[in-house]
Design a protein around this motif. Structure first.
Motif, PDB file in Angstrom:
ATOM      1  N   ALA A 194       0.780  -1.361   0.031  1.00 33.79           N
ATOM      2  CA  ALA A 194       0.104   0.043   0.110  1.00 33.79           C
ATOM      3  C   ALA A 194       0.858   1.311   0.038  1.00 33.79           C
ATOM      4  CB  ALA A 194      -0.787  -0.077   1.127  1.00 33.79           C
TER       5      ALA A 194
ATOM      6  N   GLY B 193       1.804   1.839  -3.362  1.00 35.52           N
ATOM      7  CA  GLY B 193       0.954   1.791  -4.436  1.00 35.52           C
ATOM      8  C   GLY B 193       0.785   0.540  -5.341  1.00 35.52           C
TER       9      GLY B 193
ATOM     10  N   ASP C 114      -5.249  -2.194   3.821  1.00 39.77           N
ATOM     11  CA  ASP C 114      -4.384  -1.260   4.313  1.00 39.77           C
ATOM     12  C   ASP C 114      -3.475  -1.760   5.409  1.00 39.77           C
ATOM     13  OD1 ASP C 114      -6.531  -1.594   6.064  1.00 39.77           O
ATOM     14  OD2 ASP C 114      -7.048   0.442   6.178  1.00 39.77           O
TER      15      ASP C 114
ATOM     16  N   SER D 118     -11.211  -8.766  -2.718  1.00 39.69           N
ATOM     17  CA  SER D 118     -11.152  -7.307  -2.897  1.00 39.69           C
ATOM     18  C   SER D 118     -11.118  -6.467  -1.886  1.00 39.69           C
ATOM     19  CB  SER D 118     -12.387  -7.203  -3.783  1.00 39.69           C
ATOM     20  OG  SER D 118     -13.743  -7.413  -3.036  1.00 39.69           O
ATOM     21  N   LEU D 119     -11.379  -7.226  -0.668  1.00 39.92           N
ATOM     22  CA  LEU D 119     -11.006  -6.567   0.634  1.00 39.92           C
ATOM     23  C   LEU D 119      -9.745  -6.857   1.153  1.00 39.92           C
ATOM     24  CD1 LEU D 119     -14.512  -7.746   1.829  1.00 39.92           C
ATOM     25  CD2 LEU D 119     -14.211  -5.405   0.766  1.00 39.92           C
TER      26      LEU D 119
ATOM     27  N   ARG E 254     -17.831   1.756  -2.086  1.00 40.69           N
ATOM     28  CA  ARG E 254     -17.352   2.554  -0.824  1.00 40.69           C
ATOM     29  C   ARG E 254     -17.027   1.544   0.237  1.00 40.69           C
ATOM     30  NH1 ARG E 254     -21.926   6.487  -1.888  1.00 40.69           N
ATOM     31  NH2 ARG E 254     -23.054   5.301   0.125  1.00 40.69           N
ATOM     32  N   VAL E 255     -17.620   0.208   0.188  1.00 39.16           N
ATOM     33  CA  VAL E 255     -17.330  -0.919   1.336  1.00 39.16           C
ATOM     34  C   VAL E 255     -15.933  -1.250   0.739  1.00 39.16           C
ATOM     35  CG1 VAL E 255     -17.891  -3.253   1.801  1.00 39.16           C
ATOM     36  CG2 VAL E 255     -19.834  -1.644   1.352  1.00 39.16           C
TER      37      VAL E 255
ATOM     38  N   ALA F 243     -13.493   0.735   2.399  1.00 32.28           N
ATOM     39  CA  ALA F 243     -13.302   0.806   3.745  1.00 32.28           C
ATOM     40  C   ALA F 243     -12.390  -0.188   4.246  1.00 32.28           C
ATOM     41  CB  ALA F 243     -14.784   0.466   4.225  1.00 32.28           C
ATOM     42  N   PHE F 244     -12.126  -1.136   3.341  1.00 26.18           N
ATOM     43  CA  PHE F 244     -11.013  -2.100   3.656  1.00 26.18           C
ATOM     44  C   PHE F 244      -9.599  -2.072   2.994  1.00 26.18           C
ATOM     45  CE2 PHE F 244     -15.117  -3.897   4.961  1.00 26.18           C
ATOM     46  CZ  PHE F 244     -15.043  -4.458   6.031  1.00 26.18           C
TER      47      PHE F 244
ATOM     48  N   PRO G 162      -8.468   0.913   1.073  1.00 29.32           N
ATOM     49  CA  PRO G 162      -8.780   2.246   0.431  1.00 29.32           C
ATOM     50  C   PRO G 162      -7.904   2.638  -0.613  1.00 29.32           C
ATOM     51  CG  PRO G 162      -7.479   2.257   2.677  1.00 29.32           C
ATOM     52  CD  PRO G 162      -7.842   0.902   2.435  1.00 29.32           C
ATOM     53  N   LEU G 163      -6.648   2.272  -0.967  1.00 29.80           N
ATOM     54  CA  LEU G 163      -5.970   2.621  -2.112  1.00 29.80           C
ATOM     55  C   LEU G 163      -6.149   1.623  -3.315  1.00 29.80           C
ATOM     56  CD1 LEU G 163      -2.715   3.373  -0.262  1.00 29.80           C
ATOM     57  CD2 LEU G 163      -4.372   4.989  -1.165  1.00 29.80           C
TER      58      LEU G 163
ATOM     59  N   LEU H 268     -19.844  -7.460  -4.553  1.00 25.03           N
ATOM     60  CA  LEU H 268     -19.815  -7.760  -2.983  1.00 25.03           C
ATOM     61  C   LEU H 268     -21.087  -8.302  -2.644  1.00 25.03           C
ATOM     62  CD1 LEU H 268     -17.236  -5.027  -1.984  1.00 25.03           C
ATOM     63  CD2 LEU H 268     -16.894  -7.508  -1.713  1.00 25.03           C
TER      64      LEU H 268
ATOM     65  N   ARG I  67     -15.838   1.456   9.698  1.00 23.11           N
ATOM     66  CA  ARG I  67     -15.489   2.031   8.253  1.00 23.11           C
ATOM     67  C   ARG I  67     -16.590   1.303   7.513  1.00 23.11           C
ATOM     68  NH1 ARG I  67      -9.504   2.591   6.702  1.00 23.11           N
ATOM     69  NH2 ARG I  67      -8.811   3.070   8.505  1.00 23.11           N
ATOM     70  N   LEU I  68     -16.993   0.197   7.840  1.00 22.58           N
ATOM     71  CA  LEU I  68     -18.081  -0.431   6.848  1.00 22.58           C
ATOM     72  C   LEU I  68     -19.303   0.196   7.229  1.00 22.58           C
ATOM     73  CD1 LEU I  68     -18.947  -2.554   5.280  1.00 22.58           C
ATOM     74  CD2 LEU I  68     -19.110  -4.366   7.346  1.00 22.58           C
TER      75      LEU I  68
ATOM     76  N   ALA J 292     -19.435   3.171   5.345  1.00 23.16           N
ATOM     77  CA  ALA J 292     -19.356   3.232   3.653  1.00 23.16           C
ATOM     78  C   ALA J 292     -21.067   3.291   3.438  1.00 23.16           C
ATOM     79  CB  ALA J 292     -19.190   2.049   3.327  1.00 23.16           C
TER      80      ALA J 292
ATOM     81  N   TYR K 254      -5.458   4.511   8.900  1.00 23.12           N
ATOM     82  CA  TYR K 254      -4.354   3.841   8.356  1.00 23.12           C
ATOM     83  C   TYR K 254      -4.465   4.158   6.946  1.00 23.12           C
ATOM     84  CZ  TYR K 254      -3.526   1.075  12.606  1.00 23.12           C
ATOM     85  OH  TYR K 254      -3.146   0.580  13.843  1.00 23.12           O
ATOM     86  N   GLY K 255      -5.404   4.346   6.372  1.00 21.36           N
ATOM     87  CA  GLY K 255      -5.636   4.709   4.924  1.00 21.36           C
ATOM     88  C   GLY K 255      -4.512   5.903   4.414  1.00 21.36           C
ATOM     89  N   ARG K 256      -3.648   5.433   3.519  1.00 20.73           N
ATOM     90  CA  ARG K 256      -2.713   6.520   3.057  1.00 20.73           C
ATOM     91  C   ARG K 256      -2.945   7.054   1.891  1.00 20.73           C
ATOM     92  NH1 ARG K 256       0.197   1.927   4.679  1.00 20.73           N
ATOM     93  NH2 ARG K 256       1.844   2.186   6.302  1.00 20.73           N
TER      94      ARG K 256
ATOM     95  N   PRO L  11       0.317   7.411  -3.819  1.00 21.33           N
ATOM     96  CA  PRO L  11       1.574   7.949  -4.337  1.00 21.33           C
ATOM     97  C   PRO L  11       1.347   8.675  -5.596  1.00 21.33           C
ATOM     98  CG  PRO L  11       1.572   5.707  -4.701  1.00 21.33           C
ATOM     99  CD  PRO L  11       0.337   5.987  -3.881  1.00 21.33           C
TER     100      PRO L  11
END
Ligand SMILES: Cc1cc2nc3c(=O)[nH]c(=O)nc-3n(C[C@H](O)[C@H](O)[C@H](O)COP(=O)(O)OP(=O)(O)OC[C@H]3O[C@@H](n4cnc5c(N)ncnc54)[C@H](O)[C@@H]3O)c2cc1C
Lengths: 373, 469
Positions: free
Chosen positions: A44, A47, A154, A183-184, A353-354, A357-358, A360-361, B185, B436-437, B440, B462-464, B467
């Motif tokens: 992460a 990237g 993340d 995907s999560l 969005r879900v 949440a797990f 983010p990048l 999902l 967070r869920l 969303a 924690y989300g960065r 880059p």
């Protein structure tokens, strides 16, 4: 450059790529969820996309993923705790489903995971939402999911659920992870609900699948394979004998499951259960198929050449009845011609969005899901 | 314009309630707490729910969905002024598909009415909470409700195939459907058990279950609850999963008998009520096997219901248990913890020891086959100091269940009652992921705020940033 940095840092986890894996720069095989999370954290940071790999049996689903790093679960292969009296088992993602099934049979129990291929991993079948044939009786694989440990995109280790058979304590991450196609994050460990295996089993060949479905009481499965219908029964000896007689077909002892479909291309049609028979009528005569009556799933296999057109025709129909026609396996060229999923459906924005949440990048199996999520 | 005026503009003034009596009635559900209700609305259509959500959001007012208000975790009790959206008028059975064994229903439909409606087809809706004659399908979805017959068939989540949800943006999304394994999902599982925190459920596609051709109902009496608990473990270990396997202790049986006259043995320390359902050729053998296991564990008696009437009387007794408690005290505290079934004997002992130490009476009636405990402590909140003692004992019981490898709630949910105990079973990282869920679905905290997750759950970032390319 950055993959090299990660390669140096996680040198101790590096393993050989196998020839079925997609092209990548680095294959890492962590031994714990924490190690996997550390890799994801580093990926992460740079990237870099990551693809998760169990045995590769179900990588044919979904959009093709371009990746820098493959995380393999081959070293996460322990059955951590099995409590036959509680009918629960805790297993790591890399345990092979065939090994788990054999182990559980020692106490006549089953997790009702897919029967084949035996080399497929627990994490892989869960991530791709693949159920065993016995889902008619025991429900889909998501109903076995009691607890999950995820190494998220993340770099965290997140646990959801609990290893008990009934639970409404917080949000249901185990079911969310089922069918999430990585995907999560990496499904690292799961607790599964088990069922006792009946003392006797039989496979009864019958005239017509839909009629048999109406007669049999809670069979394990009613499958029509290329025009031949079979009913799969388990239970006490008396029950199996009586049900066999009631079906007035030809019976053999044990569960004689269909062999996995051979063929270059495998498609899956999913429709409301009552339309299973109607779906089989749409299978071209040159294709072979296996239809799960009462479930609404028909898998069909054939040559890749007309697959794109066939898929389009099938989707015209499934769109009108509510359902989908998806690619399970195909030569690479087909993925360039068709969307392996079809229309992503109305909740795409919410799904996006879900996922965020797990992850983010967006580094976990990026683009695999419908809508290239 | 005020919130009530804005709502009345499209619902009509008669359908927006703000009078004190009404607000008082809706200030409480089946749990112990009350909360401030500002406005009460009873929508009839999804389109009305959409307008209500949009209007409430414009006014910055939270939205709390409510079914029949039988929830036991104070999940439908607002923590601040809120619009209470009562869904009981959306109680249609829209469509029954007999061939696929599914039905689209409104969230306000009473659970039992669905089963009654489809009975002529030889089908029923499997989740059967004891409150099934009053609670709603929408409430069941929101709490992932269970019931005695969820042992073999699974709780609500195994019976919900599709959900129509009104989201925070006032949009209507459809999750899942009648075809198996929806692509993308699978968000159905997030909504089931989310206790009204991710949106308003306005339609549900449920799976219908074929009636068993034969049932046998057994009543097993024991001189010691430990023997009853051992019978439960041995049954499961022997590979028999009854349709239902319920346990009641002596105090509970006494109260039920006084009230309903179900025909339970009042001299036994523990009673098991078991139902075997299935093919006629199977239930006979299984009933015998279960009797034998019970006898091997020292059962005082094992009786098969003579006929359907007797079985129905026994079930009426079991499902009327909570009602019967009112004879003992004006209030009761009810637990809903789950432990691995093999730990039942230990945990029942611990529960009694804890109650005794706090000088409280405790009685048990629960889903033994699932390891889902319902220790119940009757008390009088008017007596000074009692509530504190009850709370202290309650926390110890929950802690003991968690130590035995269990969790906080099996079927009633977290709501407000158990919210602050969530950190007993989840790490800060786990809770942050759940927060967070939820975000969303609801980034602004519109739906049932303050429920399920303790304050401060969303504590990491924690989300960065991505880059530079
Ligand atoms: C005597 C008695 C016996 C009981 N026995 C059982 C039992 O055996 N098993 C069991 O599981 N429970 C049992 N319960 C608890 C309760 O009946 C269940 O939790 C039931 O599912 C609640 O349904 P309801 O319609 O009353 O929902 P409510 O109490 O009105 O609401 C419950 C929760 O759901 C949310 N909600 C309701 N409708 C919607 C909607 N349409 N969309 C979004 N969120 C919504 C609310 O915000 C709240 O958080 C019992 C309760 C009583 C009083």
């Amino acid at each position: 450059m950055t993959t090299e940095t990660i390669g140096r840092r996680f040198h101790h986890l590096e393993v050989e790529a196998n020839e079925r894996m997609p092209e990548c720069q680095l294959v890492l095989a962590p031994t714990t969820a924490e190690e996997a999370a550390a890799v994801l954290d580093a990926a992460a940071e740079h990237g870099l996309p990551v693809l998760f790999w169990g045995n590769g049996s179900h990588q044919g689903f979904g959009h093709r993923v371009e990746t820098a790093i493959v995380i393999s679960t081959e070293r996460m292969n322990r059955i951590i705790e099995w409590s036959p009296a509680d009918l629960t088992v805790v297993a790591e993602a890399g345990v092979r489903i065939g090994d788990l099934a054999l182990r559980l049979l020692e106490e006549n129990q089953t997790a009702v995971l897919p029967e084949a291929p035996v080399e497929a991993t627990v994490g892989g079948v869960i991530a791709s939402g693949q159920s065993g044939w016995g889902r008619l009786r025991y429900g889909p694989i998501r109903d076995r999911m009691l607890e999950v440990v995820l190494a998220t995109g993340d770099g965290r280790v997140v646990r959801g659920g609990a290893p008990v058979v009934k639970n409404v304590t917080g949000y249901d991450l185990p079911r969310l992870a089922t069918g999430s196609f990585g995907s999560l994050g990496l499904i690292s460990r799961v607790a599964l609900k088990l069922w006792p295996v009946g003392e006797r089993a039989a496979t009864v060949t019958v005239e017509a699948a839909d009629r048999a479905l109406a007669i049999a009481y809670r069979p394990l499965a009613v499958i029509e394979e290329n025009g031949t219908a079979r009913v799969y029964l388990t239970g006490t000896s008396a029950e199996v004998e009586t049900q066999t007689a009631e079906l007035s077909g030809t019976a053999v002892d044990g569960l004689d499951w269909p062999h996995p479909l051979a063929g270059e291309t495998v498609l899956v049609v999913r429709v409301p259960a009552g339309l299973t028979g109607a779906a089989t009528e749409r299978v071209p005569s040159s294709w072979s198929y296996q239809a799960a009556f009462g479930v609404g799933e028909v898998r069909l296999a054939g040559p890749s050449e007309p697959a794109a057109d066939l898929l389009a025709t099938l989707r015209d129909w499934t769109a009108t009845v509510g359902g989908a026609a998806v690619v399970e396996r195909a030569p690479e060229a087909l993925y360039e011609k068709v969307d392996p999923w079809g229309e992503p459906g109305p909740s795409l924005e919410l799904q996006r969005r879900v996922k965020a949440a797990f992850d983010p990048l967006g580094i976990c199996n990026p683009g695999r899901l419908p809508g290239k999520l | 314009m005020s919130l009530a005026d804005d709502l009345a503009a499209f619902l009509g003034p008669g359908r927006v309630k703000t009078d004190p009596l009404e607000r008082h009635v809706y200030a409480r559900d089946g749990g112990l707490r009350t909360g401030p209700v500002e406005v009460i609305v009873h929508p009839r259509t999804t389109a009305e729910v959409v307008e209500i959500v949009r209007t409430a959001r414009n006014h910055g007012s939270p939205v709390v969905a409510r079914g029949a208000g039988t929830g036991l975790a104070s999940g439908a009790v607002p923590t601040g002024p809120a619009v209470l959206v009562v869904l009981t008028r959306m109680d249609e059975i829209h469509e029954v598909d007999e061939a696929s064994r599914t039905a689209w229903v409104g969230p306000g439909l009473i659970n039992l009415e669905l089963s009654q409606h489809i009975a002529p087809l030889g089908l029923h809706y499997a989740p059967d909470p004891s409150s099934q004659s009053i609670c709603t399908i929408g409430g069941n979805v929101a709490t992932n409700a269970g019931g005695p017959h969820c042992l073999a068939d699974g709780t609500t989540v195994a019976h919900v195939l599709g959900i129509e949800l009104v989201t925070v943006d006032g949009e209507v999304v459809m999750l899942g459907g009648a075809a198996p394994d929806p692509i993308g999902l699978d968000l159905r599982g997030v909504v089931v058990g989310s206790e009204g925190t991710v949106g308003v459920v306005t339609r549900v596609l449920v799976r219908l279950t074929e009636d068993a051709p034969a049932t046998r109902t057994l009543l097993l009496a024991f001189g010691d609850t430990a023997d009853a608990a051992a019978t439960v473990s041995d049954t499961v270990a022997a590979g028999v999963i009854p349709a239902a396997l319920e346990m009641m202790d002596r105090v509970m049986v006494g109260l039920i008998e006084n009230w309903i006259h179900a025909g339970f043995p009042t001299d036994a320390a523990g009673v098991l009520l078991a139902e075997l359902a299935g093919h006629p050729a199977a239930v006979e053998a299984e009933a015998e096997m279960l009797s034998n296991i019970a006898k091997a564990n020292g059962a005082l008696s094992a009786r098969l219901a003579a006929d359907a009437d007797e079985a129905a009387r026994w079930w009426k007794g079991r499902k009327g248990a909570f009602g019967a408690v009112a004879q003992r005290a004006p209030d009761y505290y009810l637990h809903d913890t789950v432990v691995p079934r093999s730990r039942l004997v230990d945990i029942l002992g611990r529960v009694h020891e804890i109650a005794e130490r706090h000088d409280l009476e405790v009685m048990n009636v629960f889903h033994a086959g699932d390891g889902n405990l319902h220790p119940l402590m009757p008390f009088d909140a008017a007596e000074p100091g009692t509530l504190e003692r009850v709370q202290a004992a309650a926390d110890e019981i929950v802690t003991a269940s968690v130590e035995a490898g269990g969790t906080l709630s099996g079927e009633h949910g977290i709501g407000l009652e158990k919210r602050d105990l969530m950190s007993l079973v989840f790490s800060p990282v786990d809770l942050d992921a759940q927060a967070r869920l939820r975000e969303a679905f609801d980034p602004v905290g519109l739906f049932n705020p303050d429920k399920v997750l303790p304050a401060g759950s969303r504590c990491f970032d924690y989300g960065r940033p991505a880059p530079a390319q």
